[in-house]
Scaffold this active site. Structure first.
Site, PDB file in Angstrom:
ATOM      1  N   TYR A  39       0.829  -1.198   0.000  1.00  0.00           N
ATOM      2  CA  TYR A  39       0.000   0.000   0.000  1.00  0.00           C
ATOM      3  C   TYR A  39       0.875   1.265   0.000  1.00  0.00           C
ATOM      4  O   TYR A  39       0.458   2.320  -0.420  1.00  0.00           O
ATOM      5  CB  TYR A  39      -0.868   0.051   1.261  1.00  0.00           C
ATOM      6  CG  TYR A  39      -2.109  -0.807   1.262  1.00  0.00           C
ATOM      7  CD1 TYR A  39      -2.304  -1.829   0.327  1.00  0.00           C
ATOM      8  CD2 TYR A  39      -3.098  -0.586   2.224  1.00  0.00           C
ATOM      9  CE1 TYR A  39      -3.457  -2.607   0.362  1.00  0.00           C
ATOM     10  CE2 TYR A  39      -4.254  -1.350   2.260  1.00  0.00           C
ATOM     11  CZ  TYR A  39      -4.430  -2.369   1.332  1.00  0.00           C
ATOM     12  OH  TYR A  39      -5.572  -3.135   1.370  1.00  0.00           O
ATOM     13  N   GLY A  40       2.081   1.115   0.541  1.00  0.00           N
ATOM     14  CA  GLY A  40       2.921   2.285   0.829  1.00  0.00           C
ATOM     15  C   GLY A  40       3.415   3.049  -0.377  1.00  0.00           C
ATOM     16  O   GLY A  40       3.983   4.131  -0.239  1.00  0.00           O
ATOM     17  N   CYS A  70      -1.690  -1.201  10.263  1.00  0.00           N
ATOM     18  CA  CYS A  70      -0.923  -0.736   9.112  1.00  0.00           C
ATOM     19  C   CYS A  70      -0.716   0.766   9.300  1.00  0.00           C
ATOM     20  O   CYS A  70      -1.697   1.512   9.432  1.00  0.00           O
ATOM     21  CB  CYS A  70      -1.709  -1.011   7.828  1.00  0.00           C
ATOM     22  SG  CYS A  70      -0.938  -0.317   6.355  1.00  0.00           S
ATOM     23  N   ASN A  71       0.521   1.180   9.330  1.00  0.00           N
ATOM     24  CA  ASN A  71       0.807   2.606   9.529  1.00  0.00           C
ATOM     25  C   ASN A  71       0.353   3.442   8.346  1.00  0.00           C
ATOM     26  O   ASN A  71      -0.115   4.569   8.513  1.00  0.00           O
ATOM     27  CB  ASN A  71       2.306   2.803   9.742  1.00  0.00           C
ATOM     28  CG  ASN A  71       2.751   2.295  11.093  1.00  0.00           C
ATOM     29  OD1 ASN A  71       2.776   3.024  12.055  1.00  0.00           O
ATOM     30  ND2 ASN A  71       3.083   1.013  11.175  1.00  0.00           N
ATOM     31  N   GLU A 150       7.608  -9.714   3.050  1.00  0.00           N
ATOM     32  CA  GLU A 150       6.571 -10.586   2.472  1.00  0.00           C
ATOM     33  C   GLU A 150       7.206 -11.867   1.923  1.00  0.00           C
ATOM     34  O   GLU A 150       6.610 -12.929   1.927  1.00  0.00           O
ATOM     35  CB  GLU A 150       5.804  -9.862   1.347  1.00  0.00           C
ATOM     36  CG  GLU A 150       4.870  -8.752   1.825  1.00  0.00           C
ATOM     37  CD  GLU A 150       3.564  -9.262   2.456  1.00  0.00           C
ATOM     38  OE1 GLU A 150       3.054 -10.315   2.039  1.00  0.00           O
ATOM     39  OE2 GLU A 150       3.072  -8.595   3.399  1.00  0.00           O
ATOM     40  N   THR A 181       4.271  -1.932  10.103  1.00  0.00           N
ATOM     41  CA  THR A 181       4.093  -3.162  10.877  1.00  0.00           C
ATOM     42  C   THR A 181       4.824  -4.363  10.265  1.00  0.00           C
ATOM     43  O   THR A 181       4.906  -5.415  10.885  1.00  0.00           O
ATOM     44  CB  THR A 181       2.595  -3.491  11.045  1.00  0.00           C
ATOM     45  OG1 THR A 181       1.971  -3.448   9.756  1.00  0.00           O
ATOM     46  CG2 THR A 181       1.923  -2.497  11.972  1.00  0.00           C
TER      47      THR A 181
HETATM   48  N1  DGL Z   1       2.466  -2.809   6.963  1.00  0.00           N
HETATM   49  C1  DGL Z   1       2.117  -1.572   6.367  1.00  0.00           C
HETATM   50  C2  DGL Z   1       2.444  -0.367   7.220  1.00  0.00           C
HETATM   51  O1  DGL Z   1       2.510  -0.493   8.414  1.00  0.00           O
HETATM   52  C3  DGL Z   1       2.293  -1.280   4.936  1.00  0.00           C
HETATM   53  C4  DGL Z   1       3.222  -1.951   4.045  1.00  0.00           C
HETATM   54  C5  DGL Z   1       2.809  -1.692   2.625  1.00  0.00           C
HETATM   55  O2  DGL Z   1       1.799  -2.258   2.232  1.00  0.00           O
HETATM   56  O3  DGL Z   1       3.480  -0.898   1.932  1.00  0.00           O
HETATM   57  O4  DGL Z   1       2.589   0.720   6.720  1.00  0.00           O
END
Ligand code: DGL
Length: 202
Positions: A39-40, A70-71, A150, A181
């Site tokens: 997502y980042g 998820c941050n 991952e 995370t």
């Molecule tokens: N685990 C996720 C976070 O804490 C995001 C990692 C990702 O999807 O880029 O931001």
């Protein structure tokens, strides 16, 4: 009490582990969006859309609370999720700030925040840390760690050269905030890279 935990992938399992250790909930339902991780690197509208889809998913399970583990989502979509959810929604940025306050007494401590490109661009951590009086805060987007985690490469050559790429010439900070995370899974390697001289906060 029934809780939902949501992340883009496996990273939120680090939060589940801690929930299980503390026996905080009767039932945990985990949603890792591994089809669309990471997502980042995505824009805010896409992150919000995915986050609201997660809310819809959890509506099927009659949960009492949703933990956004998820941050990236916590930094961009928490308000939208709260507005749409019939259950409570909490994120991980504010607990991270609290943990930092509890760990560091020196407001001038050298703090390095690690996160995805999106989390770092949001300045969510910097803004809150500065509001709590911390003056020496920097942030580094280290998104390549996400696919590495991952892939299960928690140590070894790929991780070592990626750390070198990101941290070359960086002296050991007083504290490193693992603002993603996924990163607790490589905490030992990150700590070792800085000669175990930095507090790791997650
Ligand atoms: N685990 C996720 C976070 O804490 C995001 C990692 C990702 O999807 O880029 O931001």
């Amino acid at each position: 009490m029934k809780v939902g935990v949501f992340d883009s992938g496996v990273g939120g399992l680090t939060v589940v582990k801690s929930l299980l250790e503390h026996r905080l909930f009767d039932e945990i339902i985990y949603y890792g969006d591994t089809a669309r991780v990471p997502y980042g690197v995505k824009d805010q509208n896409t992150i919000i859309r995915y986050a609201l889809e997660a809310v819809e998913f959890f509506k099927n399970f009659d949960i009492d609370l949703l933990i956004v583990a998820c941050n990236t989502v916590s930094a961009y979509a928490l308000n939208e999720m709260k507005a749409q959810a019939p259950f409570d929604v909490i994120g991980v940025v504010e607990p991270g700030i609290l943990a930092t306050k509890n760990t560091l007494s020196d407001p001038n401590a050298d703090i390095l925040i690690l996160g995805t490109k999106a989390t770092v661009a949001s300045k969510a951590y910097e803004t809150l840390l500065q509001a709590h009086g911390f003056t020496n805060v920097s942030a580094k987007a280290t998104g390549l760690f996400v696919p590495i985690v991952e892939e299960g490469l928690y140590e070894g050559a790929v991780l070592e050269s990626t750390m070198k790429h990101y941290f070359n010439n960086r002296t050991s900070p007083d504290a490193i905030i693992l603002g993603c995370t996924h990163f607790p899974l490589i905490a030992e390697s990150i700590s070792a890279y800085f000669n175990n001289k930095s507090h790791l906060i997650h």
